[in-house]
Design an enzyme around this catalytic site. Structure first.
Site, mmCIF file in Angstrom:
data_model
loop_
_atom_site.group_PDB
_atom_site.id
_atom_site.type_symbol
_atom_site.label_atom_id
_atom_site.label_comp_id
_atom_site.label_asym_id
_atom_site.label_seq_id
_atom_site.Cartn_x
_atom_site.Cartn_y
_atom_site.Cartn_z
ATOM 1 C CE LYS A 54 -3.757 -2.510 2.000
ATOM 2 N NZ LYS A 54 -4.565 -3.122 2.859
ATOM 3 C CD GLN A 98 -3.642 -4.825 5.992
ATOM 4 O OE1 GLN A 98 -3.614 -3.827 5.191
ATOM 5 N NE2 GLN A 98 -4.214 -5.986 5.526
ATOM 6 C CG ASP A 121 -10.104 -0.633 3.789
ATOM 7 O OD1 ASP A 121 -9.960 -0.993 2.461
ATOM 8 O OD2 ASP A 121 -9.512 -1.216 4.894
#
Ligand code: NAP
Length: 284
Positions: A54, A98, A121
């Site tokens: 990322k 995460q 997200d």
């Protein structure tokens, strides 16, 4: 030999990254530097690899990113305090925790502590709800990636019979919602579904996200079907592979996404797109 059948994530991702770089440039000209903050709790090697990827993607598109690595022993309160600080930080446009978080931390509470306008997200209850009613929101990166792959390949889903195998909150369910909104007729299969092959054989498009290497075989699809393979697995030889058995499907399909080099790359691109969208929202 079958190259014209492959929807290449590499190709779509390179094209999309070019568009993202242009949007970042335009933002920077207005004095806005898009920034993503990634929080990782614990030492899970797979999570560390994903997080590294990322940051690399962000750097490639001139998006700032910072890494907040917290020890496994971090309490839920400590993690929530970090999220709260980032929520208030005007230089941060995207916040990502995460997953998975360690077992002693309530994942739902953590996700929903993220300000919805920074939830790149698309996992907070507000974004999930808005996506379901078709309102502007952050759409989760992998389901959006499936849609991107179909669009890039010029496949119009309107009126098509789609079978989605897998009903997780991060892939199966949202991709089924997005395609229904685009007027596909969608059937969702899962571990309790009877005779999946009977359903997939009727499908114009099969989207599979179950985490079972080679589950979807050539005898389970019809001639000319499209396969979007979301699965990421390791086969007996340790090689990355999808949920579709590529070798037995390739002859019958009209299009298929490979693993690696398919949907996974689009997931990564969509995180960048959501971060840029968040930065663009600031000036609105
Ligand atoms: P998940 O949360 O474990 O969900 C798996 C789903 O598959 C469940 O709905 C389960 O059914 C269903 N399932 C399991 N075995 C099945 C079977 N034999 N027949 C039919 N359905 C079955 O997994 P996920 O997070 O959605 O991930 C799925 C796969 O996609 C994994 O390989 C993951 O690594 C990959 N993935 C890839 C990306 C990417 O960027 N390419 C992103 C996310 C995930 P029940 O609901 O009945 O249990």
């Amino acid at each position: 030999m079958y190259e014209d059948k492959i929807i290449s994530g590499k190709e779509v991702s390179a094209y999309e990254k070019g568009l993202i770089a242009d949007r970042v440039k335009a933002l920077k000209e207005k004095g806005i530097q898009p920034k993503l903050s990634v929080i990782i709790v614990g030492e899970d090697p797979a999570s560390q690899t994903y997080v590294k990827g990322k940051h690399k993607d962000c750097a490639e598109c001139d998006i700032l990113s910072d890494n907040i690595a917290l020890p496994e022993s971090t309490t839920q309160e400590e993690l929530l305090a970090v999220i709260e600080r980032l929520n208030k930080d005007e230089t941060v446009h995207g916040i990502l925790v995460q997953l998975p978080v360690p077992k002693h931390i309530d994942e739902y509470a953590v996700i929903n502590a993220i300000a919805p306008e920074k939830d790149v997200d698309g996992f907070t209850a507000l974004n999930v709800g808005n996506m379901n009613i078709g309102k502007d929101c952050f759409i989760p990166c992998t389901p959006q990636g499936c849609v991107n792959m179909l669009e890039y390949a010029g496949i119009d889903v309107e009126g098509k019979d789609v079978v989605v195998i897998g009903r997780s909150n991060i892939v199966g369910r949202p991709v089924a919602t997005l395609l229904t909104q685009k007027s596909a007729t969608v059937t969702i299969c899962h571990s309790k579904t009877k005779n999946i092959a009977e359903k997939t054989r009727m499908a114009d498009i099969v989207i599979i996200a179950i985490g079972k290497a080679g589950f979807l075989t050539g005898d389970m699809i019809k001639e000319g079907a499209v396969i979007i393979d979301v699965g990421i697995n390791r086969n007996a030889e340790g090689k990355l592979c999808g949920d579709a058995d590529f070798d037995s499907c390739i002859e019958k399909v009209s299009k298929i996404t490979p693993v690696p080099g398919g949907v996974g790359l689009m997931t990564r691109v969509n995180l960048l797109k959501n971060t840029v969208k968040s930065a663009e929202n600031v000036e609105k």
